[in-house]
Write an enzyme that holds these catalytic residues in place. Structure first.
Site, PDB file in Angstrom:
ATOM      1  N   ARG A  46       0.855  -1.200   0.000  1.00 56.53           N
ATOM      2  CA  ARG A  46       0.000   0.000   0.000  1.00 56.53           C
ATOM      3  C   ARG A  46       0.883   1.239   0.000  1.00 56.53           C
ATOM      4  O   ARG A  46       0.619   2.214  -0.678  1.00 56.53           O
ATOM      5  CB  ARG A  46      -0.941   0.014   1.228  1.00 56.53           C
ATOM      6  CG  ARG A  46      -1.676   1.338   1.328  1.00 56.53           C
ATOM      7  CD  ARG A  46      -2.862   1.412   2.295  1.00 56.53           C
ATOM      8  NE  ARG A  46      -2.858   0.478   3.380  1.00 56.53           N
ATOM      9  CZ  ARG A  46      -2.072   0.574   4.469  1.00 56.53           C
ATOM     10  NH1 ARG A  46      -1.222   1.579   4.597  1.00 56.53           N
ATOM     11  NH2 ARG A  46      -2.130  -0.338   5.405  1.00 56.53           N
ATOM     12  N   TYR A  98     -16.432  17.628 -14.811  1.00 50.30           N
ATOM     13  CA  TYR A  98     -16.728  16.201 -14.957  1.00 50.30           C
ATOM     14  C   TYR A  98     -17.757  15.826 -13.873  1.00 50.30           C
ATOM     15  O   TYR A  98     -17.580  16.186 -12.699  1.00 50.30           O
ATOM     16  CB  TYR A  98     -15.436  15.399 -14.782  1.00 50.30           C
ATOM     17  CG  TYR A  98     -15.662  13.913 -14.806  1.00 50.30           C
ATOM     18  CD1 TYR A  98     -15.939  13.255 -15.996  1.00 50.30           C
ATOM     19  CD2 TYR A  98     -15.622  13.163 -13.636  1.00 50.30           C
ATOM     20  CE1 TYR A  98     -16.171  11.892 -16.021  1.00 50.30           C
ATOM     21  CE2 TYR A  98     -15.847  11.797 -13.651  1.00 50.30           C
ATOM     22  CZ  TYR A  98     -16.119  11.174 -14.846  1.00 50.30           C
ATOM     23  OH  TYR A  98     -16.340   9.828 -14.859  1.00 50.30           O
ATOM     24  N   ASP A 170      -7.206  19.595 -13.546  1.00 49.52           N
ATOM     25  CA  ASP A 170      -7.530  18.274 -14.098  1.00 49.52           C
ATOM     26  C   ASP A 170      -7.117  18.303 -15.567  1.00 49.52           C
ATOM     27  O   ASP A 170      -7.736  18.969 -16.396  1.00 49.52           O
ATOM     28  CB  ASP A 170      -9.046  18.028 -13.941  1.00 49.52           C
ATOM     29  CG  ASP A 170      -9.481  16.671 -14.481  1.00 49.52           C
ATOM     30  OD1 ASP A 170      -8.759  16.095 -15.323  1.00 49.52           O
ATOM     31  OD2 ASP A 170     -10.564  16.197 -14.081  1.00 49.52           O
ATOM     32  N   LYS A 195      -8.159   7.482 -19.139  1.00 48.13           N
ATOM     33  CA  LYS A 195      -8.497   8.004 -20.467  1.00 48.13           C
ATOM     34  C   LYS A 195      -7.269   7.966 -21.384  1.00 48.13           C
ATOM     35  O   LYS A 195      -6.809   6.894 -21.715  1.00 48.13           O
ATOM     36  CB  LYS A 195      -9.100   9.404 -20.315  1.00 48.13           C
ATOM     37  CG  LYS A 195     -10.124   9.523 -19.174  1.00 48.13           C
ATOM     38  CD  LYS A 195     -11.399   8.737 -19.410  1.00 48.13           C
ATOM     39  CE  LYS A 195     -12.285   8.613 -18.177  1.00 48.13           C
ATOM     40  NZ  LYS A 195     -12.662   9.861 -17.519  1.00 48.13           N
TER      41      LYS A 195
HETATM   42  C1  LIG Z   1     -13.117  10.235 -16.183  1.00 49.18           C
HETATM   43  C2  LIG Z   1     -12.759  11.550 -15.621  1.00 49.18           C
HETATM   44  C3  LIG Z   1     -12.543  11.716 -14.239  1.00 49.18           C
HETATM   45  C4  LIG Z   1     -12.728  10.585 -13.236  1.00 49.18           C
HETATM   46  O1  LIG Z   1     -11.766   9.611 -13.416  1.00 49.18           O
HETATM   47  P1  LIG Z   1     -11.999   8.038 -13.090  1.00 49.18           P
HETATM   48  O2  LIG Z   1     -10.733   7.433 -13.540  1.00 49.18           O
HETATM   49  O3  LIG Z   1     -13.206   7.626 -13.894  1.00 49.18           O
HETATM   50  O4  LIG Z   1     -12.246   7.940 -11.640  1.00 49.18           O
HETATM   51  C5  LIG Z   1     -12.179  12.976 -13.788  1.00 49.18           C
HETATM   52  N1  LIG Z   1     -12.034  14.021 -14.642  1.00 49.18           N
HETATM   53  C6  LIG Z   1     -12.243  13.892 -15.971  1.00 49.18           C
HETATM   54  C7  LIG Z   1     -12.076  15.075 -16.844  1.00 49.18           C
HETATM   55  C8  LIG Z   1     -12.624  12.658 -16.503  1.00 49.18           C
HETATM   56  O5  LIG Z   1     -12.836  12.554 -17.820  1.00 49.18           O
END
Ligand SMILES: *Cc1c(COP(=O)(O)O)cnc(C)c1O
Length: 379
Positions: A46, A98, A170, A195
């Protein structure tokens, strides 16, 4: 090292034990000690795992940061950032967020006494009126989802520095190939690595990168104390995905541009949201802070018909109708019936999510096939 070289070598060197060129998957929870405390830097997975550590160095390298952290999902990484705060603290966040981030802020952290202001940040000066002595964090997403708004990171960083507030970005939609928020003055960069970084729609993961040692130590403490880490198999897959980030992104951008231009000329299309167009409200900012315009875009049709939009996404053959984005394959989504279905119609329309809005994540297939698919689906 330049960016393309970093995607392949950043934070990585041949394995010390046998010289394996690819980072081995250390599928272990614990590590032998010769005497209590006598270990080789790893005690329990962890806290640290060699495969994850290699990935964390790679994340840091891509974003021009010093310290990287990997989590079990993008939201787990945002959760860790929010745990830097305490009751009474205030956060100023972009409003076109998001959905999962909005839910985490509103339904989890508001309960713990953290106050959120969701505002439009296209004009950085608008932030000042929300800053007070309790403001601890500014949260920015750019480009935004699904409207592809662009926010000037450097201008926001000037506000955050002036008031001694942390700025987190982000960077999921842009990736470090297109934009590096730490270079523009942000303190924390966050990714849903699920992504584009992973890029193959096979791993759910989150990442944080920072430059400051003190901030890194606080986040490492939370990562270990809360424990939302990712496993070594997923870390390996992520490292493998990242090695082609630059070639994938180049093709995502090329294909994205061609689809945007094709849709803009289509007689049934009303509007295309893509930051590469000169008439996009923040096109100049996009040009300044991004290397190219990415593979995400949204469009609406002229009759703005809900059921017609659903028929279009159902007719698509090359595009898969699915949540998520950023994989090698093209994906399509209909926000009004999918990601934004729970938001009342009047509310979602205020932010531009009208009945006919379709969001596309343009993959790296042959552009002729992508366009032919849209042609037969839109009719
Ligand atoms: C998908 C996404 C998230 C969340 O991420 P997860 O890996 O699904 O927890 C946060 N911000 C953006 C812009 C996203 O596209």
């Amino acid at each position: 090292m330049k960016f393309n070289t970093k995607t392949i070598h950043g934070g990585q060197e041949p394995d010390k034990a046998y010289g394996a060129v690819m980072q081995p998957i250390y599928q272990t929870t614990t590590y032998a000690q010769s005497t209590p405390g006598g270990h080789k830097g790893f005690e329990y997975s962890r806290t640290h795992n060699p495969t994850r550590s290699a990935l964390e160095r790679a994340f840091a390298s891509l974003e021009n940061g010093e310290y990287g952290l990997a989590f079990g999902s993008g939201l787990a990484s945002i959760d860790a950032v929010m745990k830097l705060l305490k009751p009474g603290d205030e956060v100023i966040s972009t409003n076109d967020l998001y959905g999962g981030t909005y839910r985490l802020f509103k339904q989890v952290f508001e309960k713990f006494g953290i106050k959120f202001h969701f505002i439009g940040m296209e004009n950085a000066a608008d932030i000042e009126q929300y800053v007070n002595q309790n403001t601890k964090l500014i949260w920015v997403e750019t480009p935004t989802n699904p409207m592809l708004h662009i926010i000037d990171i450097q201008a926001i960083a000037e506000v955050s520095k002036k008031h001694n507030v942390l700025l987190a970005v982000d960077n999921t939609f842009a990736t470090p190939y297109l934009q590096r928020p730490l270079d523009l003055g942000a303190d924390i960069v966050m990714h849903s690595a699920t992504k584009y970084l992973g890029g193959h729609s096979d791993v759910v993961m989150g990442a944080l990168v920072v430059k400051d040692k003190e901030l890194a130590d606080k986040l490492y403490f939370i990562q270990n104390a809360s424990g939302a880490v990712c496993g070594p198999q997923d870390s390996f897959l992520m490292l493998r995905g990242i090695k082609t980030l630059h070639v994938r992104m180049q093709r995502h951008c090329e294909n994205g541009k061609k689809v945007a231009e094709y849709l803009a000329k289509h007689p049934k299309v009303e509007k295309v949201y893509w930051p590469g167009f000169e008439d996009h409200p923040n096109h100049e900012v996009a040009k300044k802070q991004m290397r190219d315009f990415g593979g995400m875009l949204s469009f609406t049709t002229k009759n703005n018909d809900y059921s017609e939009a659903i028929k279009i996404v159902e007719r698509l053959q090359i595009f898969t109708l699915a949540e998520s984005l950023g994989g090698v394959e093209s994906l399509a989504g209909h926000p009004a019936s999918m990601t934004h279905a729970s938001i009342p119609k009047e509310e979602r329309e205020k932010t531009g999510v009208v009945d006919s809005l379709i969001r596309l994540s343009i993959g790296i297939e042959d552009i002729e096939d992508i366009i032919a698919d849209l042609e037969q689906a839109i009719g």
